[in-house]
Write a protein that holds these residues in place. Sequence first.
Motif, PDB file in Angstrom:
ATOM      1  N   PRO A 174      -5.188   6.567   4.116  1.00  0.00           N
ATOM      2  CA  PRO A 174      -5.168   5.104   4.163  1.00  0.00           C
ATOM      3  C   PRO A 174      -3.946   4.577   4.913  1.00  0.00           C
ATOM      4  CG  PRO A 174      -5.596   5.894   1.932  1.00  0.00           C
ATOM      5  CD  PRO A 174      -5.171   7.082   2.739  1.00  0.00           C
ATOM      6  N   VAL A 175      -4.090   3.414   5.522  1.00  0.00           N
ATOM      7  CA  VAL A 175      -2.957   2.768   6.190  1.00  0.00           C
ATOM      8  C   VAL A 175      -1.792   2.591   5.214  1.00  0.00           C
ATOM      9  CG1 VAL A 175      -2.171   0.581   7.214  1.00  0.00           C
ATOM     10  CG2 VAL A 175      -4.332   1.599   7.946  1.00  0.00           C
ATOM     11  N   THR A 176      -2.112   2.306   3.951  1.00  0.00           N
ATOM     12  CA  THR A 176      -1.075   2.129   2.931  1.00  0.00           C
ATOM     13  C   THR A 176      -0.171   3.348   2.849  1.00  0.00           C
ATOM     14  OG1 THR A 176      -2.612   0.794   1.636  1.00  0.00           O
ATOM     15  CG2 THR A 176      -0.668   1.616   0.497  1.00  0.00           C
ATOM     16  N   ARG A 177      -0.773   4.533   2.845  1.00  0.00           N
ATOM     17  CA  ARG A 177       0.027   5.751   2.742  1.00  0.00           C
ATOM     18  C   ARG A 177       0.822   5.992   4.018  1.00  0.00           C
ATOM     19  NH1 ARG A 177      -1.953  11.976   1.276  1.00  0.00           N
ATOM     20  NH2 ARG A 177       0.137  12.906   1.529  1.00  0.00           N
ATOM     21  N   TYR A 178       0.179   5.775   5.160  1.00  0.00           N
ATOM     22  CA  TYR A 178       0.880   5.975   6.433  1.00  0.00           C
ATOM     23  C   TYR A 178       2.113   5.081   6.517  1.00  0.00           C
ATOM     24  CZ  TYR A 178       1.930   5.760  11.410  1.00  0.00           C
ATOM     25  OH  TYR A 178       2.583   5.781  12.622  1.00  0.00           O
ATOM     26  N   MET A 179       1.953   3.805   6.193  1.00  0.00           N
ATOM     27  CA  MET A 179       3.082   2.870   6.271  1.00  0.00           C
ATOM     28  C   MET A 179       4.139   3.192   5.224  1.00  0.00           C
ATOM     29  SD  MET A 179       2.973  -1.298   6.061  1.00  0.00           S
ATOM     30  CE  MET A 179       4.469  -2.275   6.212  1.00  0.00           C
ATOM     31  N   GLY A 180       3.697   3.490   4.005  1.00  0.00           N
ATOM     32  CA  GLY A 180       4.643   3.757   2.932  1.00  0.00           C
ATOM     33  C   GLY A 180       5.503   4.978   3.192  1.00  0.00           C
ATOM     34  N   GLU A 181       4.887   6.077   3.616  1.00  0.00           N
ATOM     35  CA  GLU A 181       5.651   7.299   3.856  1.00  0.00           C
ATOM     36  C   GLU A 181       6.509   7.181   5.109  1.00  0.00           C
ATOM     37  OE1 GLU A 181       3.559  10.958   3.538  1.00  0.00           O
ATOM     38  OE2 GLU A 181       2.520  10.370   1.693  1.00  0.00           O
ATOM     39  N   SER A 182       6.013   6.469   6.113  1.00  0.00           N
ATOM     40  CA  SER A 182       6.802   6.273   7.334  1.00  0.00           C
ATOM     41  C   SER A 182       8.072   5.496   7.037  1.00  0.00           C
ATOM     42  CB  SER A 182       5.967   5.534   8.382  1.00  0.00           C
ATOM     43  OG  SER A 182       4.863   6.298   8.796  1.00  0.00           O
ATOM     44  N   ASN A 183       7.930   4.388   6.295  1.00  0.00           N
ATOM     45  CA  ASN A 183       9.109   3.569   6.003  1.00  0.00           C
ATOM     46  C   ASN A 183      10.045   4.247   5.018  1.00  0.00           C
ATOM     47  OD1 ASN A 183       8.645   1.502   7.763  1.00  0.00           O
ATOM     48  ND2 ASN A 183       7.821   0.073   6.248  1.00  0.00           N
ATOM     49  N   ALA A 184       9.492   5.030   4.102  1.00  0.00           N
ATOM     50  CA  ALA A 184      10.353   5.758   3.170  1.00  0.00           C
ATOM     51  C   ALA A 184      11.274   6.705   3.933  1.00  0.00           C
ATOM     52  CB  ALA A 184       9.504   6.530   2.157  1.00  0.00           C
ATOM     53  N   LEU A 186       9.926  -7.995   1.650  1.00  0.00           N
ATOM     54  CA  LEU A 186       8.496  -7.868   1.373  1.00  0.00           C
ATOM     55  C   LEU A 186       7.712  -7.348   2.569  1.00  0.00           C
ATOM     56  CD1 LEU A 186       7.944 -11.244  -0.523  1.00  0.00           C
ATOM     57  CD2 LEU A 186       8.119  -8.962  -1.542  1.00  0.00           C
ATOM     58  N   ASP A 187       8.160  -7.678   3.792  1.00  0.00           N
ATOM     59  CA  ASP A 187       7.401  -7.297   4.983  1.00  0.00           C
ATOM     60  C   ASP A 187       7.326  -5.787   5.202  1.00  0.00           C
ATOM     61  OD1 ASP A 187      10.319  -7.993   5.887  1.00  0.00           O
ATOM     62  OD2 ASP A 187       9.554  -6.611   7.394  1.00  0.00           O
ATOM     63  N   ALA A 188       8.259  -5.043   4.592  1.00  0.00           N
ATOM     64  CA  ALA A 188       8.280  -3.588   4.783  1.00  0.00           C
ATOM     65  C   ALA A 188       7.488  -2.847   3.708  1.00  0.00           C
ATOM     66  CB  ALA A 188       9.721  -3.086   4.796  1.00  0.00           C
ATOM     67  N   LEU A 189       6.935  -3.585   2.728  1.00  0.00           N
ATOM     68  CA  LEU A 189       6.134  -2.935   1.696  1.00  0.00           C
ATOM     69  C   LEU A 189       4.753  -2.606   2.267  1.00  0.00           C
ATOM     70  CD1 LEU A 189       7.091  -5.113  -1.408  1.00  0.00           C
ATOM     71  CD2 LEU A 189       8.058  -2.925  -0.670  1.00  0.00           C
ATOM     72  N   PRO A 190       4.165  -1.488   1.864  1.00  0.00           N
ATOM     73  CA  PRO A 190       2.907  -1.024   2.476  1.00  0.00           C
ATOM     74  C   PRO A 190       1.758  -2.005   2.308  1.00  0.00           C
ATOM     75  CG  PRO A 190       3.928   0.715   1.174  1.00  0.00           C
ATOM     76  CD  PRO A 190       4.679  -0.533   0.870  1.00  0.00           C
ATOM     77  N   VAL A 191       0.923  -2.103   3.333  1.00  0.00           N
ATOM     78  CA  VAL A 191      -0.268  -2.941   3.282  1.00  0.00           C
ATOM     79  C   VAL A 191      -1.526  -2.072   3.274  1.00  0.00           C
ATOM     80  CG1 VAL A 191       0.800  -4.931   4.397  1.00  0.00           C
ATOM     81  CG2 VAL A 191      -0.358  -3.198   5.811  1.00  0.00           C
ATOM     82  N   ARG A 192      -2.560  -2.641   2.701  1.00  0.00           N
ATOM     83  CA  ARG A 192      -3.885  -2.034   2.741  1.00  0.00           C
ATOM     84  C   ARG A 192      -4.730  -2.848   3.701  1.00  0.00           C
ATOM     85  NH1 ARG A 192      -8.639  -1.956  -1.903  1.00  0.00           N
ATOM     86  NH2 ARG A 192      -9.685  -0.047  -1.191  1.00  0.00           N
ATOM     87  N   GLN A 193      -5.533  -2.188   4.507  1.00  0.00           N
ATOM     88  CA  GLN A 193      -6.392  -2.882   5.464  1.00  0.00           C
ATOM     89  C   GLN A 193      -7.853  -2.506   5.244  1.00  0.00           C
ATOM     90  OE1 GLN A 193      -4.844  -1.814   9.351  1.00  0.00           O
ATOM     91  NE2 GLN A 193      -3.367  -3.502   9.326  1.00  0.00           N
ATOM     92  N   LEU A 194      -8.713  -3.529   5.245  1.00  0.00           N
ATOM     93  CA  LEU A 194     -10.157  -3.339   5.239  1.00  0.00           C
ATOM     94  C   LEU A 194     -10.698  -3.854   6.564  1.00  0.00           C
ATOM     95  CD1 LEU A 194     -11.108  -4.593   1.648  1.00  0.00           C
ATOM     96  CD2 LEU A 194     -10.499  -2.282   2.375  1.00  0.00           C
ATOM     97  N   VAL A 195     -11.672  -3.148   7.147  1.00  0.00           N
ATOM     98  CA  VAL A 195     -12.219  -3.539   8.441  1.00  0.00           C
ATOM     99  C   VAL A 195     -13.741  -3.660   8.341  1.00  0.00           C
ATOM    100  CG1 VAL A 195     -12.314  -1.125   9.223  1.00  0.00           C
ATOM    101  CG2 VAL A 195     -12.304  -3.001  10.903  1.00  0.00           C
ATOM    102  N   ARG A 196     -14.292  -4.695   8.979  1.00  0.00           N
ATOM    103  CA  ARG A 196     -15.749  -4.883   9.002  1.00  0.00           C
ATOM    104  C   ARG A 196     -16.329  -4.035  10.127  1.00  0.00           C
ATOM    105  NH1 ARG A 196     -19.876  -8.952   8.637  1.00  0.00           N
ATOM    106  NH2 ARG A 196     -21.779  -7.700   8.720  1.00  0.00           N
ATOM    107  N   THR A 197     -17.209  -3.145   9.766  1.00  0.00           N
ATOM    108  CA  THR A 197     -17.865  -2.278  10.745  1.00  0.00           C
ATOM    109  C   THR A 197     -19.334  -2.667  10.870  1.00  0.00           C
ATOM    110  OG1 THR A 197     -18.608  -0.588   9.175  1.00  0.00           O
ATOM    111  CG2 THR A 197     -16.326  -0.426   9.965  1.00  0.00           C
ATOM    112  N   GLU A 198     -20.046  -1.998  11.741  1.00  0.00           N
ATOM    113  CA  GLU A 198     -21.475  -2.263  11.917  1.00  0.00           C
ATOM    114  C   GLU A 198     -22.259  -1.997  10.638  1.00  0.00           C
ATOM    115  OE1 GLU A 198     -22.920  -3.550  14.409  1.00  0.00           O
ATOM    116  OE2 GLU A 198     -21.586  -3.317  16.146  1.00  0.00           O
ATOM    117  N   THR A 199     -21.724  -1.131   9.789  1.00  0.00           N
ATOM    118  CA  THR A 199     -22.427  -0.759   8.554  1.00  0.00           C
ATOM    119  C   THR A 199     -21.767  -1.348   7.309  1.00  0.00           C
ATOM    120  OG1 THR A 199     -21.167   1.316   8.508  1.00  0.00           O
ATOM    121  CG2 THR A 199     -23.360   1.364   9.522  1.00  0.00           C
ATOM    122  N   GLY A 200     -20.916  -2.364   7.482  1.00  0.00           N
ATOM    123  CA  GLY A 200     -20.273  -3.001   6.334  1.00  0.00           C
ATOM    124  C   GLY A 200     -18.772  -2.794   6.319  1.00  0.00           C
ATOM    125  N   TRP A 201     -18.163  -3.173   5.219  1.00  0.00           N
ATOM    126  CA  TRP A 201     -16.700  -3.094   5.101  1.00  0.00           C
ATOM    127  C   TRP A 201     -16.252  -1.692   4.700  1.00  0.00           C
ATOM    128  CZ3 TRP A 201     -13.304  -6.849   6.510  1.00  0.00           C
ATOM    129  CH2 TRP A 201     -13.829  -8.111   6.742  1.00  0.00           C
TER     130      TRP A 201
END
Length: 360
Positions: free
Chosen positions: A24-34, A152-167
């Motif tokens: 997940p993007v959350t993990r990528y951002m969190g571990e990168s910033n850590a 707050l801006d450096a805390l990990p975010v979660r991203q959801l994306v709309r695809t052809e088959t849903g979120w």
Amino acid sequence: MSEAVSTPLADSFRRLIAQHGPMPVTRYMGESNARYYTTRDPLGAAGDFTTAPEISQMFGEMAGLWLADIWTRAGRPEDALYVELGPGRGTLAKDALRAMASQGLRPQVHLVEGSEALRVVQGAALAGAQFHDSLDSLPTDRPILLLANEFLDALPVRQLVRTETGWRERMVGIEDGDLAFVSGPSPLDAAVPDAQRSAPVGTVIETSPAAAALVEALARRIDVQGGAALLIDYGHLAPRTGATLQAVRAHEKVDVFAAPGEMDLTAHVDFATLDTIARREGVASSLTTQGAWLTAMGIGLRAQALVAAAPGRAREVQQAHDRLVQEDAMGDLFKCMALSARDWPRGAGFPEGQRMTPPS
């Protein structure tokens, strides 16, 4: 997609993804910033970015006077604590504490900082400061006067994306040997508000569970212990869609996969959601822009006083003032959130009992 990079963390990510699949993007951002924040001092010309306290002493002075004003109107409790989240080099604290002292407020200093490298710098700047890894170890029996600038801006975010088959959850995978965004396998339409489910394909919704949890915990503490908090960061005051994850290295924006662990990853703060969370916990919450708040606090008069005391610095002071308050600089991009216990006064420079929603 980014060009293949070789940092210790990038190599570790590739191995993990090859073995377990996209993360997940959350993990990528969190571990990168850590990794990033625990291994360096990122501030200043020799670092990767510059924050408002480093631009001018006026910023910290306004923040300190803001806290001192609330403290005075709350009856000047002698045991109040000064708390700062992510104190950088201690510059904001030094300027704020000096302004507080001018009003008779000399609180015990508590700094929430996970970086050992920055703790050394902060300890040298702020003798007697006590350090914490999180809010959890702060004293629970005294009022809190808290500042958090670009935390707050450096805390990990979660991203959801709309695809052809849903979120789907937006993940980090590997394409042609490079780190790249990919869509997760599991449908997540149920996690998306009804009003946004039919958004166009490619739409991204970004949330920060870490920021939400922190504001919730802070609001609960303030409600029980008394006190106030000022949170300043770049972000938006109204709900919106779109990915805001970005990377900065050596004062330049770079690809978010350019050098994981060796660059600063941030995302815009969703102040509208944080405001709702704080109010739900029973504390008073108000929002405005940095420019509006600093102007209301009297930064213009402070700039005039600095110029009168040192005419040779007139241009420097004016440039710093303009950078902090003008709409096309930091004044509109950065937002301020004020929290105060239900039986404490509201903070100066904010609309009373309502939300300000100037352009984001």
